[in-house]
Design a protein around this motif. Structure first.
Motif, PDB file in Angstrom:
ATOM      1  N   GLY A  31       0.816  -1.205   0.000  1.00 20.73           N
ATOM      2  CA  GLY A  31       0.000   0.000   0.000  1.00 20.73           C
ATOM      3  C   GLY A  31       0.853   1.259   0.000  1.00 20.73           C
ATOM      4  N   ARG A  32       1.911   1.258   0.813  1.00 20.26           N
ATOM      5  CA  ARG A  32       2.801   2.419   0.841  1.00 20.26           C
ATOM      6  C   ARG A  32       3.547   2.574  -0.479  1.00 20.26           C
ATOM      7  NH1 ARG A  32       3.648   0.500   6.219  1.00 20.26           N
ATOM      8  NH2 ARG A  32       5.525  -0.611   5.540  1.00 20.26           N
ATOM      9  N   LEU A  33       3.935   1.435  -1.065  1.00 22.41           N
ATOM     10  CA  LEU A  33       4.652   1.479  -2.340  1.00 22.41           C
ATOM     11  C   LEU A  33       3.796   2.116  -3.426  1.00 22.41           C
ATOM     12  CD1 LEU A  33       7.250   0.562  -3.833  1.00 22.41           C
ATOM     13  CD2 LEU A  33       6.091  -1.600  -4.301  1.00 22.41           C
ATOM     14  N   ARG A  34       2.518   1.796  -3.454  1.00 19.75           N
ATOM     15  CA  ARG A  34       1.634   2.355  -4.480  1.00 19.75           C
ATOM     16  C   ARG A  34       1.379   3.833  -4.256  1.00 19.75           C
ATOM     17  NH1 ARG A  34      -2.090  -2.945  -4.390  1.00 19.75           N
ATOM     18  NH2 ARG A  34      -0.913  -4.170  -5.919  1.00 19.75           N
ATOM     19  N   GLY A  35       1.667   4.311  -3.054  1.00 19.08           N
ATOM     20  CA  GLY A  35       1.486   5.730  -2.784  1.00 19.08           C
ATOM     21  C   GLY A  35       2.553   6.608  -3.402  1.00 19.08           C
ATOM     22  N   HIS A  36       3.594   5.995  -4.002  1.00 24.91           N
ATOM     23  CA  HIS A  36       4.669   6.772  -4.615  1.00 24.91           C
ATOM     24  C   HIS A  36       4.282   7.336  -5.983  1.00 24.91           C
ATOM     25  CE1 HIS A  36       7.988   6.105  -1.779  1.00 24.91           C
ATOM     26  NE2 HIS A  36       7.499   4.891  -1.606  1.00 24.91           N
ATOM     27  N   GLY A  37       3.195   6.850  -6.560  1.00 18.20           N
ATOM     28  CA  GLY A  37       2.798   7.340  -7.882  1.00 18.20           C
ATOM     29  C   GLY A  37       1.305   7.192  -8.069  1.00 18.20           C
ATOM     30  N   ASP A  38       0.764   7.860  -9.097  1.00 19.57           N
ATOM     31  CA  ASP A  38      -0.678   7.800  -9.310  1.00 19.57           C
ATOM     32  C   ASP A  38      -1.076   6.739 -10.324  1.00 19.57           C
ATOM     33  OD1 ASP A  38       0.415   9.028 -11.506  1.00 19.57           O
ATOM     34  OD2 ASP A  38      -1.021  10.677 -11.591  1.00 19.57           O
ATOM     35  N   ARG A  39      -0.094   6.094 -10.981  1.00 21.53           N
ATOM     36  CA  ARG A  39      -0.402   5.048 -11.953  1.00 21.53           C
ATOM     37  C   ARG A  39       0.627   3.931 -11.852  1.00 21.53           C
ATOM     38  NH1 ARG A  39      -4.285   6.180 -15.716  1.00 21.53           N
ATOM     39  NH2 ARG A  39      -5.055   8.313 -15.654  1.00 21.53           N
ATOM     40  N   ASP A  40       0.187   2.714 -12.224  1.00 22.68           N
ATOM     41  CA  ASP A  40       1.134   1.602 -12.240  1.00 22.68           C
ATOM     42  C   ASP A  40       1.874   1.571 -13.578  1.00 22.68           C
ATOM     43  OD1 ASP A  40      -0.423   0.254 -14.183  1.00 22.68           O
ATOM     44  OD2 ASP A  40      -1.533  -0.880 -12.685  1.00 22.68           O
ATOM     45  N   LEU A  41       2.739   0.582 -13.773  1.00 21.49           N
ATOM     46  CA  LEU A  41       3.561   0.534 -14.975  1.00 21.49           C
ATOM     47  C   LEU A  41       2.768   0.166 -16.227  1.00 21.49           C
ATOM     48  CD1 LEU A  41       6.788  -1.189 -13.593  1.00 21.49           C
ATOM     49  CD2 LEU A  41       6.319   1.242 -13.908  1.00 21.49           C
ATOM     50  N   PHE A  42       1.548  -0.303 -16.060  1.00 23.16           N
ATOM     51  CA  PHE A  42       0.695  -0.588 -17.207  1.00 23.16           C
ATOM     52  C   PHE A  42      -0.223   0.581 -17.532  1.00 23.16           C
ATOM     53  CE2 PHE A  42       0.841  -5.466 -16.373  1.00 23.16           C
ATOM     54  CZ  PHE A  42       2.094  -5.519 -16.946  1.00 23.16           C
ATOM     55  N   GLY A  43      -0.106   1.690 -16.763  1.00 23.95           N
ATOM     56  CA  GLY A  43      -0.858   2.897 -17.062  1.00 23.95           C
ATOM     57  C   GLY A  43      -2.185   3.037 -16.346  1.00 23.95           C
ATOM     58  N   PHE A  44      -2.470   2.168 -15.364  1.00 27.84           N
ATOM     59  CA  PHE A  44      -3.738   2.236 -14.649  1.00 27.84           C
ATOM     60  C   PHE A  44      -3.576   3.018 -13.352  1.00 27.84           C
ATOM     61  CE2 PHE A  44      -4.410  -1.599 -17.229  1.00 27.84           C
ATOM     62  CZ  PHE A  44      -5.627  -1.275 -17.804  1.00 27.84           C
ATOM     63  N   PRO A  45      -4.624   3.762 -12.938  1.00 36.12           N
ATOM     64  CA  PRO A  45      -4.550   4.490 -11.672  1.00 36.12           C
ATOM     65  C   PRO A  45      -4.506   3.533 -10.489  1.00 36.12           C
ATOM     66  CG  PRO A  45      -6.766   4.603 -12.584  1.00 36.12           C
ATOM     67  CD  PRO A  45      -5.896   3.970 -13.644  1.00 36.12           C
ATOM     68  N   ALA A  46      -4.032   4.041  -9.374  1.00 31.93           N
ATOM     69  CA  ALA A  46      -3.966   3.223  -8.165  1.00 31.93           C
ATOM     70  C   ALA A  46      -5.352   2.713  -7.821  1.00 31.93           C
ATOM     71  CB  ALA A  46      -3.406   4.043  -7.012  1.00 31.93           C
ATOM     72  N   PRO A  47      -5.469   1.436  -7.405  1.00 29.61           N
ATOM     73  CA  PRO A  47      -6.793   0.869  -7.123  1.00 29.61           C
ATOM     74  C   PRO A  47      -7.427   1.503  -5.900  1.00 29.61           C
ATOM     75  CG  PRO A  47      -5.063  -0.639  -6.434  1.00 29.61           C
ATOM     76  CD  PRO A  47      -4.383   0.473  -7.175  1.00 29.61           C
ATOM     77  N   ALA A  48      -8.759   1.527  -5.893  1.00 31.73           N
ATOM     78  CA  ALA A  48      -9.486   2.032  -4.737  1.00 31.73           C
ATOM     79  C   ALA A  48      -9.303   1.084  -3.559  1.00 31.73           C
ATOM     80  CB  ALA A  48     -10.968   2.169  -5.079  1.00 31.73           C
TER      81      ALA A  48
END
Length: 218
Positions: A31-48
């Protein structure tokens, strides 16, 4: 999404592991790791943060360097729910006739490691995730790895690895956004290809600690 793999000489002196999550602390770290950016490497926004119905069928693949979580991704196994693909009802072929599938999704890498090649991760943190995914797929008798992308650059890189558009994706003249990779073909490619990345995927590495299926009782 950078898949320009560059090999470097290995050095066992640094603690570095690719492993499947086992504890709540691992999930908190993701969860903290995903807080470093607004999208993943495939271009999708962080999940709700809402409850994910696919959670019981999800394995988390992580990369840790010197005690710090630097990369992660999810492996979602096929179940009666299908796969968490936006086009699932429209897809056909092997994706609708095989239960031996896993979806690789939500890959994230800490920004300072996104372009970093470490001696013990000769193809970077993302390369480590791909290797962990492949070894998990082989050990769980998976026939195909499936991805969904929103970033066309990611799609181009994945096709270089051998991913092909899934049957039914891209209907109506649109660009396909669901791709699949046959595990057996990738393994065979590792024995034929001259690029060292494919050899890296197949070679034994004691720092790759992926969960194995439980053995049936005798």
């Amino acid at each position: 999404m950078d898949l320009a793999f560059v090999e470097s000489k290995k050095d066992p002196g640094r603690d570095c592991f690719v492993y499947t999550a086992h504890h709540d602390l691992d999930l908190l770290g993701i969860g903290r790791l995903r807080g470093h950016g607004d999208r993943d490497l495939f271009g999708f926004p962080a999940p709700a943060l809402a409850k994910d119905p696919f959670a019981p069928h999800t394995t988390h693949m992580l990369v840790m360097v010197e005690g710090a979580l630097v990369a992660g991704a999810e492996l979602v196994a096929y179940s009666p729910l299908g796969l968490p693909l936006s086009q699932w009802p429209q897809l056909s072929g092997v994706l609708r006739h095989s239960g031996r599938l896993v979806q690789f999704r939500l890959p994230v890498v800490r920004p300072e490691f996104a372009g970093t090649v470490l001696p013990e991760l000769p193809f970077g943190a993302l390369g480590g995730l791909v290797k962990g995914c492949l070894q998990w797929a082989v050990s769980h008798d998976v026939s195909d790895v499936v991805v969904e992308v929103a970033d066309r650059r990611a799609a181009d890189k994945l096709t270089q690895l051998g991913f092909v558009p899934a049957e039914g994706s891209g209907a109506g003249g649109r660009e396909p956004d669901v791709y699949r990779l046959n595990v057996s073909r990738l393994v065979a490619r590792g024995f034929r290809a001259s690029h060292p990345f494919y050899r890296y995927l197949l070679e034994y590495d004691e720092s790759v600690l992926v969960s194995r299926p439980a053995l049936a009782a005798a």
